[in-house]
Design a protein around this motif. Structure first.
Motif, PDB file in Angstrom:
ATOM      1  N   VAL A 192       0.898  -1.061   0.106  1.00  0.00           N
ATOM      2  CA  VAL A 192      -0.014   0.184  -0.033  1.00  0.00           C
ATOM      3  C   VAL A 192       0.842   0.993   0.462  1.00  0.00           C
ATOM      4  O   VAL A 192       1.788   0.828  -0.046  1.00  0.00           O
ATOM      5  CB  VAL A 192      -1.020  -0.189   1.135  1.00  0.00           C
ATOM      6  N   SER A 193       0.372   2.619  -0.785  1.00  0.00           N
ATOM      7  CA  SER A 193       0.970   4.005  -0.379  1.00  0.00           C
ATOM      8  C   SER A 193       1.949   4.195   0.778  1.00  0.00           C
ATOM      9  O   SER A 193       1.387   3.752   1.390  1.00  0.00           O
ATOM     10  CB  SER A 193       0.516   4.447  -1.119  1.00  0.00           C
ATOM     11  N   THR A 194       3.152   5.159   1.228  1.00  0.00           N
ATOM     12  CA  THR A 194       3.919   4.848   2.164  1.00  0.00           C
ATOM     13  C   THR A 194       3.065   5.483   2.532  1.00  0.00           C
ATOM     14  O   THR A 194       3.081   5.987   4.451  1.00  0.00           O
ATOM     15  CB  THR A 194       4.773   4.962   1.318  1.00  0.00           C
ATOM     16  N   LYS A 195       1.945   6.743   2.459  1.00  0.00           N
ATOM     17  CA  LYS A 195       1.788   7.223   3.084  1.00  0.00           C
ATOM     18  C   LYS A 195       0.243   6.607   3.760  1.00  0.00           C
ATOM     19  O   LYS A 195      -0.177   6.953   5.166  1.00  0.00           O
ATOM     20  CB  LYS A 195       0.664   8.787   2.130  1.00  0.00           C
ATOM     21  N   LYS A 196      -0.338   6.082   3.023  1.00  0.00           N
ATOM     22  CA  LYS A 196      -1.672   5.166   3.818  1.00  0.00           C
ATOM     23  C   LYS A 196      -1.600   4.189   5.368  1.00  0.00           C
ATOM     24  O   LYS A 196      -1.262   4.075   5.563  1.00  0.00           O
ATOM     25  CB  LYS A 196      -1.796   4.884   2.891  1.00  0.00           C
ATOM     26  N   LYS A 197       0.549   3.485   4.603  1.00  0.00           N
ATOM     27  CA  LYS A 197       1.246   2.942   5.477  1.00  0.00           C
ATOM     28  C   LYS A 197       1.679   3.710   6.433  1.00  0.00           C
ATOM     29  O   LYS A 197       1.664   3.227   7.485  1.00  0.00           O
ATOM     30  CB  LYS A 197       2.026   1.983   4.681  1.00  0.00           C
ATOM     31  N   ASN A 198       2.198   4.967   6.814  1.00  0.00           N
ATOM     32  CA  ASN A 198       2.428   5.390   7.767  1.00  0.00           C
ATOM     33  C   ASN A 198       1.318   5.770   8.572  1.00  0.00           C
ATOM     34  O   ASN A 198       1.426   5.264  10.433  1.00  0.00           O
ATOM     35  CB  ASN A 198       2.979   6.917   7.647  1.00  0.00           C
ATOM     36  N   ALA A 199       0.130   6.332   7.782  1.00  0.00           N
ATOM     37  CA  ALA A 199      -1.059   6.618   8.912  1.00  0.00           C
ATOM     38  C   ALA A 199      -2.006   5.250   9.448  1.00  0.00           C
ATOM     39  O   ALA A 199      -1.643   5.498  10.765  1.00  0.00           O
ATOM     40  CB  ALA A 199      -2.061   7.118   8.032  1.00  0.00           C
ATOM     41  N   ALA A 200      -1.650   3.892   9.770  1.00  0.00           N
ATOM     42  CA  ALA A 200      -2.307   2.849   9.507  1.00  0.00           C
ATOM     43  C   ALA A 200      -0.797   3.023  10.881  1.00  0.00           C
ATOM     44  O   ALA A 200      -1.689   2.029  11.921  1.00  0.00           O
ATOM     45  CB  ALA A 200      -2.113   1.965   8.982  1.00  0.00           C
ATOM     46  N   VAL A 201       0.335   2.182  10.848  1.00  0.00           N
ATOM     47  CA  VAL A 201       1.159   2.384  11.683  1.00  0.00           C
ATOM     48  C   VAL A 201       0.768   4.075  12.721  1.00  0.00           C
ATOM     49  O   VAL A 201       1.192   2.731  13.807  1.00  0.00           O
ATOM     50  CB  VAL A 201       2.466   2.085  11.345  1.00  0.00           C
ATOM     51  N   ASP A 202       1.103   4.850  12.141  1.00  0.00           N
ATOM     52  CA  ASP A 202       0.811   5.584  13.596  1.00  0.00           C
ATOM     53  C   ASP A 202      -0.961   5.607  14.216  1.00  0.00           C
ATOM     54  O   ASP A 202      -0.927   6.093  15.794  1.00  0.00           O
ATOM     55  CB  ASP A 202       0.536   7.190  13.238  1.00  0.00           C
ATOM     56  N   TRP A 203      -1.689   4.987  13.899  1.00  0.00           N
ATOM     57  CA  TRP A 203      -2.544   5.249  14.462  1.00  0.00           C
ATOM     58  C   TRP A 203      -2.812   3.852  15.621  1.00  0.00           C
ATOM     59  O   TRP A 203      -3.340   3.776  16.761  1.00  0.00           O
ATOM     60  CB  TRP A 203      -3.475   4.780  13.528  1.00  0.00           C
ATOM     61  N   GLY A 204      -1.933   2.444  14.938  1.00  0.00           N
ATOM     62  CA  GLY A 204      -1.663   1.211  15.430  1.00  0.00           C
ATOM     63  C   GLY A 204      -1.014   2.128  16.853  1.00  0.00           C
ATOM     64  O   GLY A 204      -0.828   1.509  18.515  1.00  0.00           O
ATOM     65  N   LYS A 205       0.434   2.777  16.976  1.00  0.00           N
ATOM     66  CA  LYS A 205       0.972   2.974  17.964  1.00  0.00           C
ATOM     67  C   LYS A 205       0.327   4.014  18.798  1.00  0.00           C
ATOM     68  O   LYS A 205       0.709   3.772  20.281  1.00  0.00           O
ATOM     69  CB  LYS A 205       1.615   4.405  17.639  1.00  0.00           C
ATOM     70  N   GLY A 206      -0.929   4.745  18.070  1.00  0.00           N
ATOM     71  CA  GLY A 206      -1.955   5.588  19.483  1.00  0.00           C
ATOM     72  C   GLY A 206      -2.128   4.880  20.332  1.00  0.00           C
ATOM     73  O   GLY A 206      -3.196   5.428  20.839  1.00  0.00           O
ATOM     74  N   ARG A 207      -2.471   3.028  20.124  1.00  0.00           N
ATOM     75  CA  ARG A 207      -3.460   2.878  21.216  1.00  0.00           C
ATOM     76  C   ARG A 207      -2.686   1.997  22.132  1.00  0.00           C
ATOM     77  O   ARG A 207      -2.870   1.816  23.402  1.00  0.00           O
ATOM     78  CB  ARG A 207      -3.864   1.197  20.117  1.00  0.00           C
ATOM     79  N   ILE A 208      -0.889   2.143  22.023  1.00  0.00           N
ATOM     80  CA  ILE A 208      -0.657   1.960  22.734  1.00  0.00           C
ATOM     81  C   ILE A 208      -0.851   1.856  24.686  1.00  0.00           C
ATOM     82  O   ILE A 208      -1.214   3.536  24.796  1.00  0.00           O
ATOM     83  CB  ILE A 208       1.195   1.967  22.906  1.00  0.00           C
TER      84      ILE A 208
END
Length: 248
Positions: A167-183
């Motif tokens: 998937v695009s880097t922009k979308k990938k980063n958005a997904a990962v940042d969301w996951g990080k935000g759930r820590i």
């Protein structure tokens, strides 16, 4: 030649009548209850810690949303679990979702995911996490919930894999940042059976964390089969993933 009389019992007569009328597959209410209980017990056995009331509440919601019968939903969940069992390499060592493997997963690119053999509360379905930066991983584990761990400290089993997500880097980063935000915000849920149907926020297991992140922020479904439950192997085997390296 004398004709022999054919004497049928009431049960036999009824069976013959139903068969003749085309109702050979009729199942009694008692048999349906027995089958339902058998499937429920199987699902709960494979998801230790999951309460029957919680499971049935999810199933009742799915019945309404998908306009299917209760038995259809139960059968679907059962078949998904059996598929998980069939895919298990019986020689795998399990890590109980904990940090007890024999190898170190190591660093990788932000947005990549990893999979290792693991059993969580009894079902050997594997474990997944994702890199929110080169040196650190976000994942959900029993007792702790969504956490961060150093990639240089994350132990995995031999045969574990690191995969990229197509998937695009922009979308990938958005997904990962969301996951990080759930820590430290989201706890752990033992429910794999119907986790696709539960909310994106709140307690979740490892595969639900990754699935939700990419579903919400990258707009892709990283679940291979799109069943009612998204399991770690479903994430690993998704068509959106590509092998980066294998741990030897």
């Amino acid at each position: 030649m004398k004709l022999k009389k054919l004497v049928l019992s009431t049960t036999a007569t009824s069976a013959l009548l139903f068969t003749t009328l085309g109702f050979g597959n009729i199942v009694s209410a008692e048999e349906k209850v027995s089958t339902k209980d058998h499937i429920l017990n199987f699902i709960l056995e494979k998801n230790p810690g999951l309460e029957k009331e919680e499971l049935m509440a999810d199933i009742n919601k799915i019945v309404v949303d998908e306009k299917k019968s209760e038995m259809e939903i139960l059968e679907q969940i059962k078949n998904e679990l059996k598929s998980q069992e069939e895919n298990i390499n019986k020689g795998e060592i399990t890590t109980l979702g904990n940090n007890k493997g024999t190898k170190i997963i190591g660093n990788s690119k932000k947005g990549n995911i990893y999979y290792t053999s693991a059993a969580t509360w009894g079902l050997n379905h594997g474990h997944v996490g994702m890199y929110y930066k080169k040196t650190h991983i976000v994942e959900s584990v029993p007792k702790l919930g969504v956490r961060s761990i150093s990639a240089k400290k994350r132990k995995v089993e031999k045969g574990a894999v690191v995969k990229s997500v197509k998937v695009s880097t922009k979308k990938k980063n958005a997904a990962v940042d969301w996951g990080k935000g759930r820590i430290k915000k989201d706890g752990y849920s033992v429910n794999f059976a119907t986790n696709r149907t539960t909310g994106h926020y709140g307690s979740k297991n490892c595969s639900k964390l990754i699935w939700s992140a990419f579903k919400l922020k990258a707009k892709i479904d990283i679940d291979k089969n799109g069943g009612l439950g998204v399991y770690p192997r479903d994430v690993r085997d998704s068509g959106y993933t590509k092998l980066v390296r294998k741990v030897k």
